[in-house]
Design a protein around this motif. Structure first.
Motif, short mmCIF file in Angstrom:
data_model
loop_
_atom_site.label_atom_id
_atom_site.label_comp_id
_atom_site.label_asym_id
_atom_site.label_seq_id
_atom_site.Cartn_x
_atom_site.Cartn_y
_atom_site.Cartn_z
N VAL A 125 -4.02 40.60 184.09
CA VAL A 125 -2.86 40.39 183.21
C VAL A 125 -3.23 40.77 181.78
N ASN A 126 -4.42 40.37 181.37
CA ASN A 126 -4.88 40.74 180.03
C ASN A 126 -4.93 42.25 179.85
N GLU A 127 -5.42 42.95 180.86
CA GLU A 127 -5.55 44.41 180.76
C GLU A 127 -4.19 45.07 180.65
N ILE A 128 -3.21 44.55 181.36
CA ILE A 128 -1.85 45.10 181.25
C ILE A 128 -1.33 44.93 179.84
N ASN A 129 -1.58 43.77 179.25
CA ASN A 129 -1.11 43.54 177.88
C ASN A 129 -1.88 44.38 176.87
N ARG A 130 -3.17 44.60 177.12
CA ARG A 130 -3.93 45.52 176.24
C ARG A 130 -3.32 46.92 176.28
N LYS A 131 -3.03 47.38 177.48
CA LYS A 131 -2.45 48.73 177.62
C LYS A 131 -1.08 48.81 176.97
N LEU A 132 -0.30 47.75 177.11
CA LEU A 132 1.02 47.72 176.48
C LEU A 132 0.88 47.84 174.96
N LEU A 133 -0.01 47.06 174.38
CA LEU A 133 -0.20 47.08 172.93
C LEU A 133 -0.67 48.46 172.47
N GLU A 134 -1.64 49.03 173.15
CA GLU A 134 -2.16 50.33 172.72
C GLU A 134 -1.10 51.42 172.89
N SER A 135 -0.30 51.32 173.93
CA SER A 135 0.77 52.30 174.13
C SER A 135 1.79 52.24 173.00
N MET A 137 -3.01 38.04 173.90
CA MET A 137 -1.60 37.99 173.51
C MET A 137 -1.34 38.97 172.37
N ILE A 138 -0.12 39.41 172.30
CA ILE A 138 0.32 40.35 171.26
C ILE A 138 0.91 39.54 170.11
N ARG A 139 0.42 39.84 168.90
CA ARG A 139 0.88 39.13 167.71
C ARG A 139 1.93 39.99 166.99
N PHE A 140 3.10 39.43 166.77
CA PHE A 140 4.19 40.11 166.08
C PHE A 140 4.46 39.33 164.79
N ALA A 141 3.90 39.82 163.68
CA ALA A 141 3.98 39.11 162.40
C ALA A 141 5.04 39.76 161.52
N VAL A 142 6.12 39.05 161.28
CA VAL A 142 7.16 39.54 160.39
C VAL A 142 6.79 39.17 158.95
N GLY A 143 6.85 40.13 158.04
CA GLY A 143 6.49 39.80 156.66
C GLY A 143 6.52 40.97 155.70
N GLN A 168 10.10 46.72 175.08
CA GLN A 168 10.71 46.77 176.41
C GLN A 168 10.54 48.14 177.06
N GLU A 169 10.73 49.20 176.26
CA GLU A 169 10.59 50.56 176.81
C GLU A 169 9.18 50.81 177.32
N HIS A 170 8.19 50.40 176.54
CA HIS A 170 6.81 50.64 176.95
C HIS A 170 6.42 49.72 178.11
N ALA A 171 7.00 48.53 178.15
CA ALA A 171 6.77 47.64 179.29
C ALA A 171 7.38 48.22 180.55
N ASP A 172 8.59 48.78 180.42
CA ASP A 172 9.23 49.42 181.58
C ASP A 172 8.32 50.48 182.18
N ALA A 173 7.79 51.35 181.32
CA ALA A 173 6.95 52.45 181.80
C ALA A 173 5.67 51.91 182.43
N LEU A 174 5.10 50.90 181.81
CA LEU A 174 3.82 50.37 182.29
C LEU A 174 3.99 49.61 183.61
#
Length: 484
Positions: free
Chosen positions: A424-434, A453-459, A476-482
Motif C-alpha cells: 500500500v505504501n508503494e502504491i502511494n509513493r508511485k501516486l505521489l511521484e506520478s 501518507m501524502i501531505r497536502f499543505a495549503v498556504g 484522482q486522475e493519477h489514481a485512476d491510471a495507477l
C-alpha cells in the motif's frame, strides 16, 4: 565604473520589478516542481566569470532561460508541499528596502532604527498572539528576529546549557539531557550536537496515533525520572505546535508542568502553526505558554513575510545575553554602556544582522491584523474542503485529523485489495511521484507508524479554492491510471 549609480539603479530596478510582476502573472504555467536533472546548470553556464561587464537585460534573459527551469516554484498556487513560504507585495518590498539600505545592525549604535523597530514589531506580534506580558519588552521579556527556527533553538539551547553549567560546573556537560518527541523537527538534534550534548542523551520519546502523535506527560515524566536515577541532568524540552509530519500539537500546559518540577528549560516551536494562533479560534493551542521559557514562530511560513524571519520570544533575555554576548573594544560605545538599549548581536549566533523588522512592519501595516487572520482562515477553509473531497472518494482515507491547513491522506488499503502495508505504501509513493512528475501540482510525504501518507499543505499566497479543486482532480486522475 559606478556600481551604485542612482539613475542606473532606477532603470534596472524598473526592469526587475517588471520581470517579477510578469513572473507572478505566469507562475501557474510553470511546472511546480523543477523538472531538470542534477548538473543541468553546469552544462549551460560558462566555466569562468566574465572579464568584461554584460548588459543587465542579457543577465535577466539568462535568468528566464536558464535559472527559472531549475526553480521549484514555491509561490505557485499549485504548490502544496512541505509547509508554505508565503510571500506578499508588502513583504517583498520591505525586503527590497532592507536590502537597499544594506545596514549591518549588530548593535543599537550601528543603526538605532533597526533595533528599535525590531523591539516594537516583536511586541506587536506578541500582543496579537496574546502572549503573556512576561514575553514582551513591556513586561521584562523580549523578542528577536532570527533567520530560522534552527537558529532560535540553538540560541535557547545555548542559554539553557550555560545556566546548568554555571550551576553544576563545566564537567557535567556530558550528563545533560534534551527531551523531545519522535515528531519534533530534526533541527533540535542538530542544535543539541552543535552545543555539545551527547547524541546518546537526546530523548526522542515515542508518540502514537492513539494520541494523535502528541507528546504525553506520562512518558515524558518516566524518561526524566529514569535519567535522574542514572545520574544524568535534565536540560531542555522542545514542544511543538504543528509538527512537520502531521501538525500535531503537544499539550503545552501539561508538559510544561512536568518540566517545571525538574527545572528544565521549555521551548515551544510553533514555526508553522504559530501564525494561525493570531486567530482567536486557534489560541487555545497556546494554553500553558505562560509556563515556558521561550517561544518561536516563522513569519516567513504563513504570515506573508518573505524568508527569512523567525520571531523568538524569551522570558529572561539575560539568559540569552549571558550565553551569547561579546564586547570587543572596537564595538564599545556609550549607548551600550548606558544599559538603555538592546544590542541584538548578543541575542543571536552571528555578529552581523539584517534589517528584518522592516518587512514584518510593512506586512503588519499594509494588511492589518483582520486581513491577516482572514488570510489564514481562507487557507483553513480550503483544507477543510479538500478533506471533504478525500472522504467522499472511498478509494482514499484521511490518515490523521486535520487541525490547520494540512491534509494527510493516502489511497486506502481497501482500494487495492488484500495487499501488505508495504505494498500500500508503494502504491502511494508511485501516486505521489506520478503527480509531482506531471508538473501540475507539488505535494510531499511523511511516514507515521509505518504508514506512507501524502501531505497536502495549503498556504501559498496565490492559492484559492479553484486550485485546490483542480489539484484534487489531478490526484484522482493519477489514481485512476495507477489503480487500473
Amino acid at each position: 565604473m559606478n556600481p551604485l549609480n542612482p539613475e542606473e539603479f532606477r532603470k534596472q530596478g524598473h526592469l526587475m520589478i517588471d520581470f517579477l510582476a510578469d513572473y507572478y502573472h505566469q507562475i501557474h504555467k510553470y511546472p511546480v516542481r523543477s523538472q531538470v536533472l542534477p548538473g543541468y546548470l553546469q552544462k549551460i553556464i560558462p566555466e569562468s566569470a566574465p572579464c568584461s561587464p554584460e548588459p543587465f537585460e542579457t543577465i535577466l534573459q539568462d535568468v528566464q532561460n536558464k535559472i527559472i527551469p531549475g526553480i521549484t516554484h514555491w509561490q505557485s498556487p499549485n504548490f502544496f508541499a512541505y509547509f508554505p513560504s508565503s510571500g506578499s507585495t508588502a513583504g517583498l518590498l520591505g525586503e527590497m528596502l532592507s536590502t537597499g539600505f544594506n545596514i549591518v545592525g549588530f548593535n543599537w549604535m550601528s543603526s538605532p532604527a533597526a533595533t528599535e523597530l525590531e523591539n516594537i514589531v516583536v511586541d506587536w506580534v506578541g500582543q496579537i498572539l496574546r502572549l503573556p506580558e512576561s514575553f514582551l519588552f513591556s513586561g521584562g521579556g523580549g523578542g528577536v528576529l532570527q533567520g530560522t527556527t534552527c537558529e532560535a533553538i540553538i540560541c535557547t539551547l545555548v542559554a539553557a546549557r550555560d545556566q546548568k553549567l554555571s550551576q553544576y560546573g563545566m564537567e557535567i556537560i556530558g550528563s545533560l539531557v534534551v527531551y523531545c518527541s519522535d515528531q519534533t523537527h530534526s533541527a533540535l538534534k542538530k542544535a543539541a550536537k552543535i552545543v555539545g550534548v551527547n547524541p546518546k542523551n537526546i530523548r526522542s520519546i515515542k508518540t502514537s496515533k492513539a494520541s494523535d502523535f502528541q507528546l504525553l506527560p506520562g512518558p515524558l515524566n518516566h524518561a526524566i525520572s529514569t535519567d535522574l536515577r542514572d545520574g544524568l541532568i535534565p536540560l531542555y524540552l522542545c514542544l511543538t505546535i504543528g509538527t512537520t509530519s502531521s501538525t500535531a500539537v503537544d499539550p503545552v500546559g501539561l508538559l510544561s508542568e512536568v518540566a517545571k518540577n525538574y527545572e528544565i528549560w521549555v521551548h515551544v516551536d510553533a514555526a508553522y502553526a504559530g501564525s494561525a494562533c493570531i486567530c482567536p479560534e486557534f489560541q487555545h493551542f497556546l494554553d500553558g505558554v505562560e509556563n515556558v521559557n521561550s517561544f518561536s514562530l516563522n513569519a516567513h511560513k504563513w504570515f506573508l513575510t518573505t524568508l527569512d524571519c523567525c520571531c523568538l520570544w524569551v522570558k529572561d533575555p539575560t539568559a540569552l545575553t549571558k550565553a551569547l554576548s561579546t564586547n570587543p573594544e572596537y564595538l564599545k560605545n556609550h549607548a551600550t554602556e548606558s544599559n538603555r538599549v538592546i544590542d541584538y548581536k548578543d541575542w543571536q549566533l552571528m555578529l552581523s544582522r539584517r534589517f528584518r523588522a522592516l518587512k514584518l512592519w510593512f506586512v503588519l501595516r499594509s494588511y492589518g491584523v483582520d486581513n491577516l487572520r482572514n488570510f489564514i482562515r481562507g487557507h483553513v477553509e480550503m483544507a477543510k474542503n479538500l478533506e471533504r473531497l478525500v472522504v467522499m472518494d472511498k478509494r482514499f482515507e484521511v490518515v490523521v485529523p486535520r487541525l490547520f491547513s494540512l491534509v494527510c491522506f493516502r489511497v486506502s488499503p481497501s482500494a487495492v485489495g488484500q495487499k501488505s502495508g508495504e505494498d500500500v505504501n508503494e502504491i502511494n509513493r508511485k501516486l505521489l511521484e506520478s503527480m509531482n512528475g506531471s508538473g501540475r501540482v507539488y505535494m510531499s510525504h511523511a511516514v507515521l507508524e509505518g504508514v506512507f501518507m501524502i501531505r497536502f499543505a495549503v498556504g501559498a499566497t496565490l492559492t484559492n479554492m479553484r486550485h485546490v479543486s483542480v489539484a484534487w482532480k489531478v490526484v484522482q486522475e493519477h489514481a485512476d491510471a495507477l489503480l487500473r
